[in-house]
Design a protein around this motif. Structure first.
Motif, short mmCIF file in Angstrom:
data_model
loop_
_atom_site.label_atom_id
_atom_site.label_comp_id
_atom_site.label_asym_id
_atom_site.label_seq_id
_atom_site.Cartn_x
_atom_site.Cartn_y
_atom_site.Cartn_z
N PRO A 91 22.46 49.03 56.77
CA PRO A 91 23.92 49.16 56.94
C PRO A 91 24.71 47.94 56.45
N SER A 92 24.09 46.76 56.55
CA SER A 92 24.80 45.56 56.10
C SER A 92 25.05 45.60 54.59
N LEU A 93 24.12 46.20 53.85
CA LEU A 93 24.32 46.34 52.40
C LEU A 93 25.45 47.31 52.11
N LYS A 94 25.54 48.36 52.87
CA LYS A 94 26.64 49.31 52.70
C LYS A 94 27.98 48.64 53.01
N ASP A 95 28.02 47.80 54.03
CA ASP A 95 29.24 47.08 54.36
C ASP A 95 29.65 46.15 53.22
N ARG A 96 28.66 45.46 52.66
CA ARG A 96 28.95 44.56 51.55
C ARG A 96 29.45 45.34 50.33
N TYR A 97 28.82 46.48 50.09
CA TYR A 97 29.27 47.33 48.98
C TYR A 97 30.74 47.73 49.17
N GLN A 98 31.10 48.10 50.37
CA GLN A 98 32.48 48.52 50.63
C GLN A 98 33.46 47.36 50.44
N GLU A 99 33.05 46.16 50.80
CA GLU A 99 33.90 44.98 50.60
C GLU A 99 34.12 44.73 49.11
N TYR A 100 33.04 44.78 48.34
CA TYR A 100 33.15 44.59 46.88
C TYR A 100 34.03 45.67 46.26
N SER A 101 33.76 46.91 46.58
CA SER A 101 34.46 48.01 45.92
C SER A 101 35.94 48.02 46.29
N ALA A 102 36.28 47.57 47.49
CA ALA A 102 37.69 47.52 47.89
C ALA A 102 38.45 46.41 47.18
N ALA A 103 37.74 45.33 46.85
CA ALA A 103 38.41 44.18 46.23
C ALA A 103 38.65 44.36 44.73
N ILE A 104 37.86 45.20 44.08
CA ILE A 104 37.90 45.27 42.62
C ILE A 104 39.24 45.75 42.06
N PRO A 105 39.84 46.84 42.54
CA PRO A 105 41.11 47.30 41.95
C PRO A 105 42.22 46.24 42.02
N ALA A 106 42.33 45.56 43.15
CA ALA A 106 43.36 44.53 43.29
C ALA A 106 43.10 43.36 42.34
N ARG A 107 41.83 43.03 42.15
CA ARG A 107 41.49 41.94 41.23
C ARG A 107 41.85 42.30 39.79
N ILE A 108 41.63 43.55 39.43
CA ILE A 108 41.99 43.99 38.08
C ILE A 108 43.51 43.99 37.91
N ASP A 109 44.24 44.31 38.97
CA ASP A 109 45.71 44.23 38.91
C ASP A 109 46.17 42.80 38.62
N VAL A 110 45.54 41.84 39.27
CA VAL A 110 45.87 40.43 39.04
C VAL A 110 45.58 40.06 37.59
N LEU A 111 44.43 40.50 37.09
CA LEU A 111 44.05 40.20 35.71
C LEU A 111 45.04 40.81 34.73
N ASP A 112 45.47 42.03 34.99
CA ASP A 112 46.44 42.69 34.12
C ASP A 112 47.76 41.92 34.07
N THR A 113 48.17 41.40 35.20
CA THR A 113 49.40 40.59 35.24
C THR A 113 49.23 39.30 34.45
N LEU A 114 48.08 38.68 34.58
CA LEU A 114 47.84 37.40 33.90
C LEU A 114 47.88 37.54 32.38
N VAL A 115 47.39 38.65 31.85
CA VAL A 115 47.33 38.82 30.40
C VAL A 115 48.51 39.63 29.88
N GLY A 116 49.58 39.69 30.67
CA GLY A 116 50.74 40.48 30.27
C GLY A 116 51.37 40.04 28.97
N ASP A 117 51.12 38.79 28.56
CA ASP A 117 51.70 38.25 27.31
C ASP A 117 50.81 38.52 26.10
N ASN A 118 49.66 39.16 26.32
CA ASN A 118 48.68 39.35 25.24
C ASN A 118 48.31 40.84 25.13
N PRO A 119 48.89 41.57 24.17
CA PRO A 119 48.62 43.02 24.05
C PRO A 119 47.14 43.35 23.87
N GLU A 120 46.44 42.51 23.11
CA GLU A 120 45.01 42.77 22.88
C GLU A 120 44.23 42.71 24.19
#
Length: 210
Positions: A91-120
């Motif tokens: 179960p601890s591995l499942k908990d860790r998986y859920q933590e990782y999977s929950a964090a990924i979309p928000a992290r990609i949003d941050v990355l998208d904002t950071l590269v907003g000046d670079n179309p490529e």
């Protein structure tokens, strides 16, 4: 016998134009020095402002590289913990998986904002978002199969193979992003170094003049 004042020897007068010429020369030199000093001050101010901007871009590039690595690290962590849970039902591995999977979309949003000046790079982030969604969907299927008490059978093999291929694509994409940012970093660090040298030169000239 008293000498006739009209017969006194006449003194040689100093040329009338010599003093004004000297004054004009001094004034010209002074004005030139003031103008040069003012120009040096403006150059130093501009160089300092440019240095701050260049330093900001260098920091920005580092932030993009770090965030890109974080997205990859979290996707890899989600993949490892989901597969670990599929094998062990820990179960601890499942908990860790859920933590990782929950964090990924928000992290990609941050990355998208950071590269907003670079179309490529924005295009690559869009591709990364799509790949991450596919990976997470496959991992969710892996978790669901294990919760249904499947072991290494037909229910687990397809999502595991799919996520493996998708993670290969993630590796390629994040490496491309990191390589682009590394090129930008080298360029921006070079500009920052040139700006620092210009500022130091302006300060030295100003000190000499003053």
């Amino acid at each position: 016998m008293e000498q006739d004042p009209t017969l006194a020897p006449a003194s040689t007068p100093e040329p009338a134009s010599s003093i004004p010429r000297q004054v004009r020369l001094i004034r010209a030199v002074f004005v030139a020095a003031v103008l040069l000093l003012a120009g040096t001050a403006v150059l130093a101010y501009y160089s300092t402002a440019q240095n701050a901007q260049n330093a900001g871009w260098v920091d920005h590039t580092y932030e993009v590289i770090i965030t890109t690595n974080q997205v990859f690290s979290e996707l890899r962590g989600a993949t490892a913990t989901a597969r670990g849970y599929a094998l062990t039902a820990d179960p601890s591995l499942k908990d860790r998986y859920q933590e990782y999977s929950a964090a990924i979309p928000a992290r990609i949003d941050v990355l998208d904002t950071l590269v907003g000046d670079n179309p490529e790079q924005r295009g690559r982030v869009a591709s990364l978002r799509s790949l991450a969604g596919q990976v997470l969907q496959g991992l969710a299927q892996t978790i669901a199969a294990r919760d249904g008490h499947a072991l290494v059978d037909r229910a687990l093999v397809p999502p595991v193979l799919d996520t493996h291929r998708q993670m290969d694509d993630v590796v390629t994409l994040t490496r491309q992003m990191a390589a682009t940012e590394a090129d930008l970093l080298a360029e921006r660090r070079s500009r920052a170094s040139e700006g620092r040298h210009l500022t130091i030169g302006a300060i030295v000239v100003g000190n000499v003049i003053s």
